[in-house]
Write a protein that holds these residues in place. Structure first.
Motif, PDB file in Angstrom:
ATOM      1  N   ASP A 207       0.829  -1.216   0.000  1.00 21.53           N
ATOM      2  CA  ASP A 207       0.000   0.000   0.000  1.00 21.53           C
ATOM      3  C   ASP A 207       0.857   1.257   0.000  1.00 21.53           C
ATOM      4  O   ASP A 207       0.366   2.341   0.300  1.00 21.53           O
ATOM      5  CB  ASP A 207      -0.934   0.006   1.212  1.00 21.53           C
ATOM      6  N   GLY A 208       2.148   1.117  -0.310  1.00 23.85           N
ATOM      7  CA  GLY A 208       3.018   2.286  -0.282  1.00 23.85           C
ATOM      8  C   GLY A 208       4.085   2.245  -1.345  1.00 23.85           C
ATOM      9  O   GLY A 208       3.989   1.499  -2.327  1.00 23.85           O
ATOM     10  N   GLY A 235      -1.953  -3.291  -5.587  1.00 29.55           N
ATOM     11  CA  GLY A 235      -1.896  -2.063  -4.805  1.00 29.55           C
ATOM     12  C   GLY A 235      -3.196  -1.850  -4.057  1.00 29.55           C
ATOM     13  O   GLY A 235      -4.286  -2.010  -4.624  1.00 29.55           O
ATOM     14  N   VAL A 236      -3.085  -1.495  -2.779  1.00 25.98           N
ATOM     15  CA  VAL A 236      -4.302  -1.306  -1.974  1.00 25.98           C
ATOM     16  C   VAL A 236      -4.306   0.052  -1.263  1.00 25.98           C
ATOM     17  O   VAL A 236      -5.211   0.321  -0.473  1.00 25.98           O
ATOM     18  CB  VAL A 236      -4.443  -2.430  -0.917  1.00 25.98           C
ATOM     19  N   GLY A 237      -3.335   0.895  -1.518  1.00 23.81           N
ATOM     20  CA  GLY A 237      -3.250   2.167  -0.804  1.00 23.81           C
ATOM     21  C   GLY A 237      -3.935   3.306  -1.538  1.00 23.81           C
ATOM     22  O   GLY A 237      -4.835   3.114  -2.364  1.00 23.81           O
ATOM     23  N   ASP A 238      -3.455   4.500  -1.254  1.00 26.34           N
ATOM     24  CA  ASP A 238      -4.016   5.724  -1.836  1.00 26.34           C
ATOM     25  C   ASP A 238      -3.020   6.305  -2.829  1.00 26.34           C
ATOM     26  O   ASP A 238      -1.986   6.852  -2.437  1.00 26.34           O
ATOM     27  CB  ASP A 238      -4.311   6.732  -0.719  1.00 26.34           C
ATOM     28  N   PRO A 239      -3.316   6.208  -4.140  1.00 25.45           N
ATOM     29  CA  PRO A 239      -2.381   6.762  -5.132  1.00 25.45           C
ATOM     30  C   PRO A 239      -2.224   8.282  -5.016  1.00 25.45           C
ATOM     31  O   PRO A 239      -1.228   8.849  -5.474  1.00 25.45           O
ATOM     32  CB  PRO A 239      -3.034   6.391  -6.469  1.00 25.45           C
ATOM     33  N   ALA A 240      -3.183   8.920  -4.378  1.00 26.99           N
ATOM     34  CA  ALA A 240      -3.119  10.382  -4.248  1.00 26.99           C
ATOM     35  C   ALA A 240      -2.492  10.817  -2.942  1.00 26.99           C
ATOM     36  O   ALA A 240      -2.464  12.016  -2.627  1.00 26.99           O
ATOM     37  CB  ALA A 240      -4.532  10.967  -4.360  1.00 26.99           C
ATOM     38  N   ARG A 246       1.926   7.326   0.183  1.00 24.87           N
ATOM     39  CA  ARG A 246       1.450   7.300  -1.207  1.00 24.87           C
ATOM     40  C   ARG A 246       1.721   5.950  -1.853  1.00 24.87           C
ATOM     41  O   ARG A 246       2.822   5.410  -1.745  1.00 24.87           O
ATOM     42  CB  ARG A 246       2.145   8.402  -2.013  1.00 24.87           C
ATOM     43  N   LEU A 247       0.703   5.429  -2.507  1.00 27.60           N
ATOM     44  CA  LEU A 247       0.863   4.178  -3.250  1.00 27.60           C
ATOM     45  C   LEU A 247       1.566   4.470  -4.570  1.00 27.60           C
ATOM     46  O   LEU A 247       1.058   5.247  -5.395  1.00 27.60           O
ATOM     47  CB  LEU A 247      -0.503   3.532  -3.514  1.00 27.60           C
ATOM     48  N   ASP A 248       2.715   3.858  -4.775  1.00 31.65           N
ATOM     49  CA  ASP A 248       3.490   4.061  -6.005  1.00 31.65           C
ATOM     50  C   ASP A 248       3.019   3.031  -7.042  1.00 31.65           C
ATOM     51  O   ASP A 248       3.628   1.965  -7.212  1.00 31.65           O
ATOM     52  CB  ASP A 248       4.981   3.922  -5.704  1.00 31.65           C
ATOM     53  N   GLU A 249       1.939   3.365  -7.723  1.00 34.82           N
ATOM     54  CA  GLU A 249       1.363   2.434  -8.701  1.00 34.82           C
ATOM     55  C   GLU A 249       2.322   2.163  -9.848  1.00 34.82           C
ATOM     56  O   GLU A 249       2.402   1.025 -10.335  1.00 34.82           O
ATOM     57  CB  GLU A 249       0.043   2.976  -9.238  1.00 34.82           C
ATOM     58  N   TYR A 263      -0.417  -6.075 -12.990  1.00 34.98           N
ATOM     59  CA  TYR A 263      -0.663  -5.232 -11.829  1.00 34.98           C
ATOM     60  C   TYR A 263      -2.167  -5.052 -11.663  1.00 34.98           C
ATOM     61  O   TYR A 263      -2.910  -4.896 -12.640  1.00 34.98           O
ATOM     62  CB  TYR A 263       0.000  -3.863 -11.999  1.00 34.98           C
ATOM     63  N   PHE A 264      -2.613  -5.070 -10.395  1.00 33.61           N
ATOM     64  CA  PHE A 264      -4.023  -4.851 -10.082  1.00 33.61           C
ATOM     65  C   PHE A 264      -4.116  -3.820  -8.962  1.00 33.61           C
ATOM     66  O   PHE A 264      -3.258  -3.762  -8.069  1.00 33.61           O
ATOM     67  CB  PHE A 264      -4.702  -6.148  -9.614  1.00 33.61           C
ATOM     68  N   PHE A 265      -5.183  -3.026  -9.017  1.00 31.99           N
ATOM     69  CA  PHE A 265      -5.450  -2.077  -7.940  1.00 31.99           C
ATOM     70  C   PHE A 265      -6.771  -2.443  -7.279  1.00 31.99           C
ATOM     71  O   PHE A 265      -7.787  -2.661  -7.958  1.00 31.99           O
ATOM     72  CB  PHE A 265      -5.523  -0.643  -8.471  1.00 31.99           C
ATOM     73  N   ALA A 266      -6.748  -2.519  -5.939  1.00 31.58           N
ATOM     74  CA  ALA A 266      -7.946  -2.871  -5.178  1.00 31.58           C
ATOM     75  C   ALA A 266      -8.400  -1.658  -4.383  1.00 31.58           C
ATOM     76  O   ALA A 266      -7.690  -1.194  -3.483  1.00 31.58           O
ATOM     77  CB  ALA A 266      -7.657  -4.046  -4.246  1.00 31.58           C
ATOM     78  N   SER A 267      -9.579  -1.175  -4.711  1.00 31.03           N
ATOM     79  CA  SER A 267     -10.106  -0.008  -4.001  1.00 31.03           C
ATOM     80  C   SER A 267     -10.877  -0.379  -2.752  1.00 31.03           C
ATOM     81  O   SER A 267     -11.058   0.452  -1.866  1.00 31.03           O
ATOM     82  CB  SER A 267     -11.008   0.804  -4.942  1.00 31.03           C
ATOM     83  N   ASP A 268     -11.356  -1.620  -2.681  1.00 30.05           N
ATOM     84  CA  ASP A 268     -12.076  -2.075  -1.495  1.00 30.05           C
ATOM     85  C   ASP A 268     -11.929  -3.591  -1.377  1.00 30.05           C
ATOM     86  O   ASP A 268     -11.279  -4.236  -2.201  1.00 30.05           O
ATOM     87  CB  ASP A 268     -13.555  -1.673  -1.539  1.00 30.05           C
ATOM     88  N   GLU A 269     -12.537  -4.172  -0.340  1.00 34.53           N
ATOM     89  CA  GLU A 269     -12.377  -5.599  -0.077  1.00 34.53           C
ATOM     90  C   GLU A 269     -12.980  -6.451  -1.189  1.00 34.53           C
ATOM     91  O   GLU A 269     -12.416  -7.475  -1.561  1.00 34.53           O
ATOM     92  CB  GLU A 269     -13.028  -5.968   1.264  1.00 34.53           C
ATOM     93  N   ASN A 270     -14.121  -6.014  -1.740  1.00 34.15           N
ATOM     94  CA  ASN A 270     -14.734  -6.781  -2.830  1.00 34.15           C
ATOM     95  C   ASN A 270     -13.832  -6.787  -4.058  1.00 34.15           C
ATOM     96  O   ASN A 270     -13.679  -7.813  -4.732  1.00 34.15           O
ATOM     97  CB  ASN A 270     -16.098  -6.190  -3.184  1.00 34.15           C
ATOM     98  N   ALA A 271     -13.231  -5.620  -4.345  1.00 30.47           N
ATOM     99  CA  ALA A 271     -12.323  -5.553  -5.490  1.00 30.47           C
ATOM    100  C   ALA A 271     -11.095  -6.424  -5.248  1.00 30.47           C
ATOM    101  O   ALA A 271     -10.604  -7.105  -6.167  1.00 30.47           O
ATOM    102  CB  ALA A 271     -11.911  -4.101  -5.734  1.00 30.47           C
ATOM    103  N   LEU A 272     -10.586  -6.420  -4.023  1.00 33.45           N
ATOM    104  CA  LEU A 272      -9.431  -7.251  -3.703  1.00 33.45           C
ATOM    105  C   LEU A 272      -9.774  -8.734  -3.870  1.00 33.45           C
ATOM    106  O   LEU A 272      -8.980  -9.512  -4.421  1.00 33.45           O
ATOM    107  CB  LEU A 272      -8.966  -6.971  -2.278  1.00 33.45           C
TER     108      LEU A 272
END
Length: 327
Positions: A207-208, A235-240, A246-249, A263-272
């Motif tokens: 997440d970082g 990635g599960v953190g905050d890109p912003a 900061r999540l280094d996508e 590469y995958f980005f998970a915005s919430d538990e369902n997405a993960l």
């Protein structure tokens, strides 16, 4: 089922018959005097006849015993074995390494859970990754956790329950507050080197951004690719975010690209959870199947039975001889 490892030895079974017909017993003619009234002569001279040379005839049971003993000895030489039912064994055909970020930022309570509530990032990851581990039956799974340093929490094993238990015991900050993604990949490479399995997959979740690795994540990913290790990054953190939060996508994308992964980005538990479902579809369960049939040697039993029959036949002959002498 009974089988013989040396079936050609059974060709010796008719050998006694061949010897009997091709090599008959030696016979010799000698001069002799016949007395047609031997008993009368003996009675007239007052002599009592005594036993002389006697050729004992073989009884049917003794002949049968000789045949059985020979057959059992030949069968023992043929190495009889009892073949059991086929037993199928499955062993892992792929090693799956899970690298989980447990740095200080994973303590943030901002990750939407499946019920819509905000939850700690690591707690949500534990639930999703734990379910993923439970479904890896047939794979060997290992677990690496990293923060300021990277550690092997569980080496490669097919005991999925133990890996999940060790994951559940993991807490934020156990490996330090920073994030060393490059060192985690390097440790994964070192762990994979002890494996003899060609199919290798590293799933890295962070997440970082990398903040203190001795080797850059991109270089580590390039080495992993040369070792035949595919890397999937999540990635599960905050890109912003800012700073270490900061999540280094882009770095995670470059790592996956350098090692032939995604590469995958998970915005919430369902997405993960959906990401791990997609990974499971991309890397389905693989096993090497081998079957064998247990074989138990039986030659000693054939020899033992032959000895018992032979001793019984010998006892019968000796007993008959004593009876004749007593008579």
């Amino acid at each position: 089922m009974l089988e013989f490892d040396q079936p050609l030895a059974l060709l010796m079974l008719p050998l006694p018959l061949l010897v009997y017909f091709l090599l008959p017993a030696h016979k010799e003619r000698v001069s002799s005097v016949r007395f047609p009234y031997f008993r009368s002569i003996a009675s007239a001279t007052g002599q009592q006849p005594t036993s002389g040379s006697v050729v004992v005839s073989r009884s049917f049971l003794q002949s049968l015993a000789a045949v059985l003993v020979w057959c059992l000895i030949v069968c023992a030489l043929a190495e009889p074995v009892r073949v059991g039912d086929p037993i199928v064994q499955e062993k892992a055909a792929r090693d799956v390494m899970l690298a989980i970020d447990i740095s200080g930022s994973m303590d943030q309570v901002d990750f939407p859970s499946s019920d819509g509530q905000r939850t700690q990032r690591l707690d949500a990851i534990k639930r999703v990754v734990g379910a993923f581990i439970s479904e890896r039956d047939g794979d060997r799974v290992a677990l690496i956790v990293f923060g300021s340093k990277a550690y092997v929490q569980a080496p490669f094993t097919e005991d999925l329950g133990s890996v999940r238990a060790l994951l559940d015991q993991t807490e934020v900050g156990m490996a330090g507050p920073q994030t060393v993604i490059g060192d985690a990949i390097g440790l994964a490479i070192k762990t994979f080197q002890a494996s003899q399995i060609e199919e290798r997959l590293l799933i890295l979740l962070s997440d970082g951004a990398d903040t203190g690795s001795r080797m850059t994540p991109i270089n580590a990913a390039g080495i992993a690719a040369k070792e035949g290790i595919d890397i999937v990054t999540i990635g599960v953190g905050d890109p912003a975010g800012s700073g270490e939060q900061r999540l280094d996508e882009q770095s995670l994308k470059d790592i996956a690209s350098a090692a032939g992964g995604q590469y995958f980005f998970a915005s919430d538990e369902n997405a993960l959870s959906e990401i791990y479902t997609r990974i499971d579809a991309l890397a389905p369960r693989e096993v090497d199947t081998a079957s064998y049939r247990p074989r138990d040697a039986l030659g000693q039993y054939f020899l033992g039975l032959a000895v018992c029959i032979g001793l019984l036949a010998l006892a019968t002959i000796l007993l008959g001889s004593r009876r004749r002498r007593a008579a």
